[in-house]
Structure formats: C-alpha cells, structure tokens
Enzyme design. Sequence first.
Site, PDB file in Angstrom:
ATOM      1  N   GLU A  52       0.756  -1.241   0.042  1.00  0.00           N
ATOM      2  CA  GLU A  52      -0.134  -0.030   0.217  1.00  0.00           C
ATOM      3  C   GLU A  52       0.836   1.332  -0.040  1.00  0.00           C
ATOM      4  O   GLU A  52       0.569   2.149   0.888  1.00  0.00           O
ATOM      5  CB  GLU A  52      -1.110  -0.062   1.303  1.00  0.00           C
ATOM      6  N   GLU A  78      -4.768  -9.975  -0.108  1.00  0.00           N
ATOM      7  CA  GLU A  78      -5.549  -9.812   1.138  1.00  0.00           C
ATOM      8  C   GLU A  78      -6.849 -10.109   0.696  1.00  0.00           C
ATOM      9  O   GLU A  78      -7.374  -9.697  -0.122  1.00  0.00           O
ATOM     10  CB  GLU A  78      -5.324  -8.552   1.799  1.00  0.00           C
TER      11      GLU A  78
END
Length: 984
Positions: free
Chosen positions: A408, A484
């Site tokens: 991220e 994820e």
Amino acid sequence: MNEAWYESFAPPPTARPPRAWLDSDAPRLPLDGHWRFRYAERADGPLDFTRPAFDDAGWDRLPVPAHWQLHGYGAPAYTNIAYPFPLDAPRVPDENPTGDYRHTFRLPEGWPGGPALLRFAGADSAALVWLNGVELGRAGGSRLTTEFDVTDALRPDGDNLIAVRVVQWSAGSYVEDQDMWWLSGIFRGVDLLARPEGGIGDVEVSAGYDHLTGAGTLAVAADVPARVRVPELGVDAAAGETLRLPAVEPWSAESPRLYDATVSTGAETVTLRIGFRTVRIDGGVLTVNGRPVLFRGVNRHEFHPDRGRAVTEEDMLDDVRLMKQHNINAVRTSHYPPHPRFLELCDEYGLYVVDECDLETHGFWQVGWRGNPADDPRWEAALVDRMRRTVERDKNHPSVVLWSLGNESGSGRNLAAMARWARHRDPSRPLLYERDWTCRDVDVYSRMYLPVAEVEAIGRGEEAPLPDPALDARRRGMPFIHVEYAHAMGNGPGGLAEYQRLYETYPRLQGGFVWEWIDHGLRARTPDGREYFAYGGDFGEVLHDGNFVADGLLFPDRTPSPGLLDLKKVFEPVRIAPSGDGGLTIHNGHIHSGVSKLDFRWVLEDGGEAVARGALEVGDVPPGESVRVDLPALPATAGEAHLTVRAVLAADEPWAKAGHEVAATQLPVSTTPPLAAAAPRPAGAVPLPATVPPAGGATRAGVPTATSAAVRRDGGRVRLGPGLLDERTGRLVRLGDWAVDGPRLQVWRAPTDNDRAPHGEALEPLWRAAGLDRLTHRLDGVSVTGDGAVVRVRVAPASSDGGLLTTYTWRILAGDRLGLVVEIDPDGRLPGPLPMLGVRFALPGELDQVEWFGRGPGEAYPDTGLATRVGRWFRTVADLQTPYLFPQENGRRADVRWATVTGGRGGGVRVDGRTPFGLTVRPWTAEALDRAAHPTDLAPDGRTWLTLDAGHNGIGSASCGPGVLPPYLLAPAPTHLELTLQAL
C-alpha cells in the site's frame, strides 16, 4: 534546513553491507537483558550519556528486546492509515519520544581478538549507536538488520559500554505506516559477533530441483574460499562450484525436506539447512517443483499481547504449529521481514512464504499521494536499500518463494528501482506488489478484497482491461494471488467457501492470504483488576482507528477464533464427499504428496449419540487425484442419523500428534427399514451402548392436544396447561415452576465489525436509521381459544410507518407441553436486509447450562460455521459466548432440533422445533451487548436470555471487503417459526 540525524533520506552510511543471517561457530555474545534506560519527550537531549564514565545509577532498567510503551514510558498508539504526525517528509515533530539506553558488558574468557560486529536485529524507528564513547553510526529500517564494525572500539579487557539513542519518529516512519501499533525501542535482539580472520562473511545457496528427472542442482557461494559439505548427499566441494546431483528429495510445504550442510574455512564453519526447490511461472501459472501451487495463506504481523512485536521463539513456534494444524500452507510477512528465526521454522515445518519488504506509505493516500516516497527520487536509495537488506538477509530460505516490494505505497519510480534490483540480484523468485494494478514491475497479478464475481472474472481472463494494450496483455498472462481477502475482524469472516471454490476451479487463481493472523489487542486491566485486551483509543490517542487493529483469526492470547476453525475446514487439503453412487470420493488436493500419512475413520451417530465406528481402507491417492471407496455397512438407527468420516494423522508430526484431524465430512444417513435390513454389523465396527433420549425425544409440535379444560382465565392471566399467560402484555410469565418472560420479537443484533464496516459497505447505519435498534411493541389483542390462545402484536420503530405484524399462537399439547407458532409478516416498507428474525425469552439466571442437538460445538451463521457438525452438545451459558475484543453478535448455534436450558439444582426448560432453528443463550441482552465497548463492560443481569430464530443475516467481510453474498441476506418476508416448550 537544520536536519537531525534521524531525518536523513540516505541509508545508514557506516553500517556494514547486508548479508545472510548465518548460523556460525564463531563466537557470539548475546547482549539481551535489562539495560539502563532513560525516557524523554524530545530527541535533542544531551549526549553525555554516551561517555563510559557517565553515572546512570538513577536510570531505570528496561528489557532488551522490548517496546518502551509497554513498560510505562509514553503510550501505545494505533492508526491504520493516517500518520500520527504532519506529512512533511523527512521532517518529524520536535515532540519526538526518545529512549536512551546504556549497557555494560565484558568479553567472555576465550573471546578471540580481531574483527567484531555489533548486530541490531530490529530497532523502531531509528537508532544512533556508540561503543565506548565512539560513535558507530545510525540504524534505520525498523525491522531490518543493521551491523556495525566495532573492531577498533571494542575493549578486549574490562568493561565495554554500548550507548544507544532510539527515537520514535524518523524519516523512516514515513515508509513504515503499516496498520499496527506505533511501538518503539530495541525490540529484537542485539549480538556481538566475532569475525575471525579468514572467516565467512556471506553465503548464498542456490538449490534447484528438476521435477522431470528428480535431480538437484546445488551451488553454494561464499565471499572467501571455502569447502561445502552435505554428508547425506556425499558432497564435498569448493564453494562456488555448481553441482548436479542425480537424485535429491525436494522441499515443499507439504514435505519440507532439508539437508544439513556446512560451509567451512580454517577459521569458521557455517551451518546451513538446504531445501531443493524450483519456483517458476510457466504458462501463466506459478509452480513449485513443476506443479501449480495453491496458496492457502494468512497474513501475519508479529505480535504478542504483552510484548508487542518483541516476539519470542516460543511465540513464533506457536504460530507455525497453529498454522499447520489449521491447514494453512503459506504466510505473507505483512508488512516487513519477520524475525529470521520465523523463516527457519517455516523451512523446517513447511510453509510457503511471501517475504515482504519493510515498506508502506499508506497515509499519503489521504493527501492524494502528494509527496509519496515511492515516487520521490530523493527516496530511491533508501527504498532500494530496504529491498536489498530484505533479500540479502533471507535469500537462503527455501520457504521464501516470492519477494514482495512492500504494501500500500501507491506506485512510482522507486518501486520500479526496487524491482530492478531484486530481479537482477535474485532471478529465482518472482516479485509481487499489489497496489500498482498495471503490474509493470512485478511477475504476479495481485489484488485485495475483491468481490467473488470479480475474482471469477479474473479466473476466466475476463477482467476489465488496462488502458495500455501491452500492459494488459502482460497482466493477463500472469498468475493471480489474492494477497488480502476475507477480513477476519470480529465475528467472521463469512463467504470463505465461495472464494475457495473459485481458487480450486480456475488454474490462474492461485489462492490467497486471509487478513490476518492475530488480533493485536494489548493486555490491559480495569481499575478493579479484570483483564481485557485494549485497542486503538484505549490509551488516550487523539488520532486512532479503534478496534480495526483487532482483525485476526487468533485472539491475542493465540486462542483460535471460530473464523480460524472455518478456515481450516475451507482449506482442507483432502476432500471427502459422496460419490453419487452410494460411495465416497476421496480427493487429494495436495500438490506434492499422497495421503499415506492419513488414516480415515468413521463414526455413526443416532440422534447425536455414537452407535458404531470403524476405519476405511483408502490406500494412497496421488496428488491431485481422486479415488472412490465404499461406504461402510451401517447398523440400523432409530432417529436422525449422521455418518462422519475423518482424515486424521496416522502418526505424530512435528506440528501435531497422531489423531489430529486434517479433514472431515458429515453425511445424513437414511433410517428407512431397507437400510437397516441391509446393514449387518461391518467387520471392525464397534457397537456402542444405546442411550435414552431426554424427555420429549424427537417429538415435534403438532401432536394431539390436551383437553380444553386446561385453558382458563384467572384475574388477567390465562392458564395454558403448564404455562401462564399475562393478558395485559400478551407474554408468557410462567412455564411449569419457572418464571419466564416472553416471547418478544427479536430483530436487532449487536452489530458485528462487518455490520459496522469501517472500510466497506456498512449495514449498521442503515439499520439504526430505520430504527431497528429501538423497536416498540403494541399488543393488538389476546384471544383465548378452546385449546390455547392467540396473541397479536405490532412491532415498529418510531418515525416510520413500516413494521412487523407478529402472531403468537399457543396450543396445549399432550405431555404437559406448550406449542407455539410464531408468524411474522412485514407491514409497510422495511429496509432489507434485517439483522435477524426470532423470539426472545427471559429465564431465571440460575439456568446456566445448555444442551442441544444441532450444529456445533461452535457458533454458526448463514455464511459461517463451516467447521460445525450436527451432534449433541453441551456448554455452560458462559462458554457459549465468543469473547470478541469489541463485543458484538456472537454465540449463535445453527440448525438446532432441540435444546434444554437447565440449572445446577435440576430442571429447566426444553425447546423443540418442527424445523431446525437458531439458538442463542446469553446472560445479558443483545441491547447490553450493543452498548459494550469491551467484554469487561458486560455483566450477567440475573436472567438467562434465550433467543430462538427463524433467520439471521449473514456475516460477510465488509469490515474491509465485500459484504454479505445475496444467498445469505435476510430479506423482510413472511416468516414462520414453530416450537414446543416444556418445563423440566
């Protein structure tokens, strides 16, 4: 600009070049222990403490490794995305909590003269280090190893003083925004390493496996001339030679075969454990040893509720064993390299690892990625250095099958530079990074929290195209890994089976990693000493993200949650299913191994009681193949019967004992006479004694009623056989000798984390806006009939014209029982889905034991409870509660046929359903559960609350991902619930 040492972009200039973490026979002096410690709120304090003569007698003592916030200095703080300081990289505030450390040591007798290194395995977030008053340099990269040459500063005789200043905020903090507690200090070990002349500085192992021939290729390089020996393979060769070995056993997560090896010079011997394996992308599919790999994975932060990220070897071993016991075969080291010992355990026990660089800049998303270090050229050297230190430290682990650039951090030139360096340095492992969906710099297409439909589109190669045709074509040729998914926050996650079905259907979909392994709750106590686990905001943080830090499959004390039990079921590497022709199909989902290590056992249960058991002869099944076996011949059964077949370990494994269940299935068995007649006792079947069912047996509502004389009015009360109805409220107030209060329509549930959905599609605000948490009840009438009574109630929220018309029809039944039919009809417009639909009774608090026949032993909702089975179960009311860190809906048991709620002095209440119902029994109401912020806010209110439901909304994964799938939504619709109540 007056730049402080901790605000530098550059990699630590005086640190030694990164190298592999090696097990050497050269002397090593661990320096862990209690160091002298001084805490300050700023980083610009005097440096006189670095002098050996400084008097630190008034300082405190702090363990190393440890985080100072967990020992009373400052306080923990949790943010998910937002930085807890202004974005002005690389500058940090003057208010910069700082810890000064001092530690004195002497060299042990026999310590050799010559070169020596001082090694820090982890210090958050930056450290400045001195030895005997000589400044060695700074360490940056909190979860990366830093070594300093201390040869000239080390005193062979007398005391040696290490002095360290550690700051909480540094330039590195901008690239370590990793959804976890901000915790500071020297949290991994510190060692002094002797480096003998002629010793081995670095070793690199390349050990490939040819799946077509069974041959291995071995090349072990060292930075000095050395000999490589692998006794088991007869290897004795010069380092740097490439050897072809005609037959080796390969390493995989299923069969983690390791060979012991040494690399030696006359001055030093390094011990290695070598695993032969080859990782390739072939035809758009990621393979290990020539076979497509399916990741059944989890994301793992390092965490302990008392020590934070200062984990011990026992913590790491607990994690690895629990992963293996729950059919997990892969771990992503989110979002930084783990302690090196963890990777050694993954090598030994067998787990595939995605090793992630210590990089995340998520907070720049909040300012439109302006100034993002991933694309700021000033940061290039620092970020490439982080990747370099990750790869060099961990390059020799066979468990590491993918490198990850980080997490991220948007996209940008520095990620490309990291990828170029890693690909050049180690072409044997593919690269992964999720946040740049063009995949221009990586080898694997990866995404987070995609809905099932989008995952299926990717599996089919039908995902939305990229604007650039060349990049689009390249990405379509990549394997997909769901890096994820299924956010395990609180109750849930739901929908696991739907994802796994896709992963096992489409070759391009190679599984994924559930977020995440463990709740990061820090152990805390109320003023009166009751223990709970704290989350964001519990330490007075001005900026925090609440309990979003508690999103794991384990509770903080490493107790498996219901979600982990479901994941184990979904991840089963062996599938046992009906074959369609009266037998069973055993499918081996392993990639490399057969099923010879498993025994297959069966048990037949009648009404939840075991009546026979035995074993199935399955034989070995090659990986990826299936075999049909006959069902055992079964004895006759009288009630509702189920056959459970379990695959269990035949012998002890390092991670579990013999008999540990790996996979199982449960099948309903017909009880018709032809089956009984055709079912002589099978060879090896063990008959078990019959049991007497409790009063009422399998009886359902609808049996002949008692005489109408049992119905009579008496001063505002209606006597209904064993029950007493209050005409003023329309509720039952007595059943036999027991005071009761109910039924009362129950629509509300204490919202789950997935209902609240801080990063997804939230249902809770819709439910509260509709008033489902503040329903009012209006009695519209009580009609007494010849054999019972009919009660009509309208249930509705204020400010709305929508509601629910509820009719309770009571009948007196034979055997001193009461029949209750509940009919619920929407009246006007109600928003869907509803939380639940059922009825609630208040019973005396002394009734604190529950037995039921239905799914168990754990909780289950429409899209969870995959690990539960139909059986006869017993729990106390306290045991039925699932202690999620943030109190929420929990503890429901599904598909219940009958249940009893009893007390220590005997007697209680029994409920039977004409059709299976949902059962929840609590010592507090759903409303009290809703008001609580921690489990310690809940206290039994003196009553036992029995809830019987005809429907419940699913759970989903909307706390950070998709919501409830359509089949599991509870729409407002006419609902029927038929029950029988009896006092015991």
